[in-house]
Motif scaffolding. Sequence first.
Motif, PDB file in Angstrom:
ATOM      1  N   ARG A  73       0.302   7.057   4.491  1.00 35.49           N
ATOM      2  CA  ARG A  73       1.560   6.677   5.124  1.00 35.49           C
ATOM      3  C   ARG A  73       1.479   6.769   6.645  1.00 35.49           C
ATOM      4  O   ARG A  73       2.004   5.928   7.356  1.00 35.49           O
ATOM      5  CB  ARG A  73       2.696   7.577   4.635  1.00 35.49           C
ATOM      6  CG  ARG A  73       4.037   7.211   5.263  1.00 35.49           C
ATOM      7  CD  ARG A  73       5.153   8.152   4.885  1.00 35.49           C
ATOM      8  NE  ARG A  73       5.339   8.253   3.449  1.00 35.49           N
ATOM      9  CZ  ARG A  73       5.100   9.360   2.739  1.00 35.49           C
ATOM     10  NH1 ARG A  73       4.668  10.446   3.313  1.00 35.49           N
ATOM     11  NH2 ARG A  73       5.307   9.360   1.449  1.00 35.49           N
ATOM     12  N   SER A  74       0.802   7.786   7.156  1.00 38.18           N
ATOM     13  CA  SER A  74       0.819   8.036   8.596  1.00 38.18           C
ATOM     14  C   SER A  74      -0.372   7.442   9.357  1.00 38.18           C
ATOM     15  O   SER A  74      -0.390   7.508  10.581  1.00 38.18           O
ATOM     16  CB  SER A  74       0.876   9.544   8.854  1.00 38.18           C
ATOM     17  OG  SER A  74      -0.298  10.167   8.363  1.00 38.18           O
ATOM     18  N   THR A  75      -1.331   6.868   8.657  1.00 38.12           N
ATOM     19  CA  THR A  75      -2.521   6.330   9.313  1.00 38.12           C
ATOM     20  C   THR A  75      -2.491   4.809   9.293  1.00 38.12           C
ATOM     21  O   THR A  75      -2.519   4.197   8.223  1.00 38.12           O
ATOM     22  CB  THR A  75      -3.804   6.823   8.599  1.00 38.12           C
ATOM     23  OG1 THR A  75      -3.786   8.244   8.532  1.00 38.12           O
ATOM     24  CG2 THR A  75      -5.053   6.347   9.326  1.00 38.12           C
ATOM     25  N   PRO A  76      -2.447   4.171  10.455  1.00 45.00           N
ATOM     26  CA  PRO A  76      -2.469   2.706  10.492  1.00 45.00           C
ATOM     27  C   PRO A  76      -3.721   2.160   9.795  1.00 45.00           C
ATOM     28  O   PRO A  76      -4.819   2.674   9.981  1.00 45.00           O
ATOM     29  CB  PRO A  76      -2.497   2.379  11.985  1.00 45.00           C
ATOM     30  CG  PRO A  76      -1.915   3.598  12.643  1.00 45.00           C
ATOM     31  CD  PRO A  76      -2.355   4.759  11.784  1.00 45.00           C
ATOM     32  N   GLY A  77      -3.540   1.147   8.966  1.00 44.00           N
ATOM     33  CA  GLY A  77      -4.664   0.504   8.295  1.00 44.00           C
ATOM     34  C   GLY A  77      -5.204   1.269   7.103  1.00 44.00           C
ATOM     35  O   GLY A  77      -6.242   0.914   6.552  1.00 44.00           O
ATOM     36  N   ALA A  78      -4.513   2.303   6.661  1.00 46.36           N
ATOM     37  CA  ALA A  78      -5.034   3.180   5.608  1.00 46.36           C
ATOM     38  C   ALA A  78      -4.869   2.599   4.209  1.00 46.36           C
ATOM     39  O   ALA A  78      -3.948   1.834   3.925  1.00 46.36           O
ATOM     40  CB  ALA A  78      -4.353   4.536   5.678  1.00 46.36           C
ATOM     41  N   VAL A  79      -5.797   3.012   3.337  1.00 44.86           N
ATOM     42  CA  VAL A  79      -5.760   2.659   1.924  1.00 44.86           C
ATOM     43  C   VAL A  79      -6.271   3.858   1.131  1.00 44.86           C
ATOM     44  O   VAL A  79      -7.141   4.595   1.596  1.00 44.86           O
ATOM     45  CB  VAL A  79      -6.582   1.376   1.638  1.00 44.86           C
ATOM     46  CG1 VAL A  79      -8.040   1.565   1.980  1.00 44.86           C
ATOM     47  CG2 VAL A  79      -6.432   0.914   0.204  1.00 44.86           C
ATOM     48  N   GLY A  80      -5.704   4.070  -0.045  1.00 48.32           N
ATOM     49  CA  GLY A  80      -6.108   5.177  -0.907  1.00 48.32           C
ATOM     50  C   GLY A  80      -5.642   4.903  -2.316  1.00 48.32           C
ATOM     51  O   GLY A  80      -5.360   3.760  -2.678  1.00 48.32           O
ATOM     52  N   TYR A  81      -5.507   5.945  -3.135  1.00 46.82           N
ATOM     53  CA  TYR A  81      -5.071   5.769  -4.514  1.00 46.82           C
ATOM     54  C   TYR A  81      -4.386   7.036  -5.023  1.00 46.82           C
ATOM     55  O   TYR A  81      -4.638   8.133  -4.538  1.00 46.82           O
ATOM     56  CB  TYR A  81      -6.242   5.396  -5.425  1.00 46.82           C
ATOM     57  CG  TYR A  81      -7.445   6.303  -5.298  1.00 46.82           C
ATOM     58  CD1 TYR A  81      -7.559   7.463  -6.065  1.00 46.82           C
ATOM     59  CD2 TYR A  81      -8.466   6.003  -4.403  1.00 46.82           C
ATOM     60  CE1 TYR A  81      -8.664   8.299  -5.936  1.00 46.82           C
ATOM     61  CE2 TYR A  81      -9.575   6.830  -4.275  1.00 46.82           C
ATOM     62  CZ  TYR A  81      -9.661   7.975  -5.048  1.00 46.82           C
ATOM     63  OH  TYR A  81     -10.757   8.806  -4.927  1.00 46.82           O
ATOM     64  N   VAL A  82      -3.497   6.842  -6.002  1.00 47.93           N
ATOM     65  CA  VAL A  82      -2.767   7.935  -6.643  1.00 47.93           C
ATOM     66  C   VAL A  82      -2.594   7.597  -8.120  1.00 47.93           C
ATOM     67  O   VAL A  82      -2.818   6.464  -8.539  1.00 47.93           O
ATOM     68  CB  VAL A  82      -1.374   8.158  -6.007  1.00 47.93           C
ATOM     69  CG1 VAL A  82      -1.485   8.638  -4.579  1.00 47.93           C
ATOM     70  CG2 VAL A  82      -0.517   6.908  -6.099  1.00 47.93           C
TER      71      VAL A  82
END
Length: 142
Positions: A107-116
Amino acid sequence: MALVCAPLGARAGSVEVIVNPDHSSAPIDRNLLRAIFTMRLRQWPDGEPIQVFVMPDGSELSNQFCREQLGTFPYVMRATWDRIVFTGTGLAPTVVSSEREMRERVRSTPGAVGYVRSGERSELLPVQPNVLLAPLGGFWRG
């Protein structure tokens, strides 16, 4: 600011990809997801760098993500990341310690991607799943 999830064929108990809201309109299919998580694709179409976040090696969520979303094994991903780091051609993803940290960092990092986990939807907005990308020439290359 809400995170955006991209369920690629999501089902109960599965894993969903989350992206920073600034890139929520970018369609993500399995090939693009593989390019992002193997660190071959290094920037979004607008030129902003992609920041990849992953769970620690050996975590059940990481194992499930590799199998379900990437169609590979976790040890293959680790070998890929080690190779790019040791050859000096790139950086490994940033490891986070929990799903909560994953959500916060994406949420707070521009350009970020992850998974949940797909059940963790309270802060996520659904996006169209399985959208295929139109070829963009060299634009998507990292």
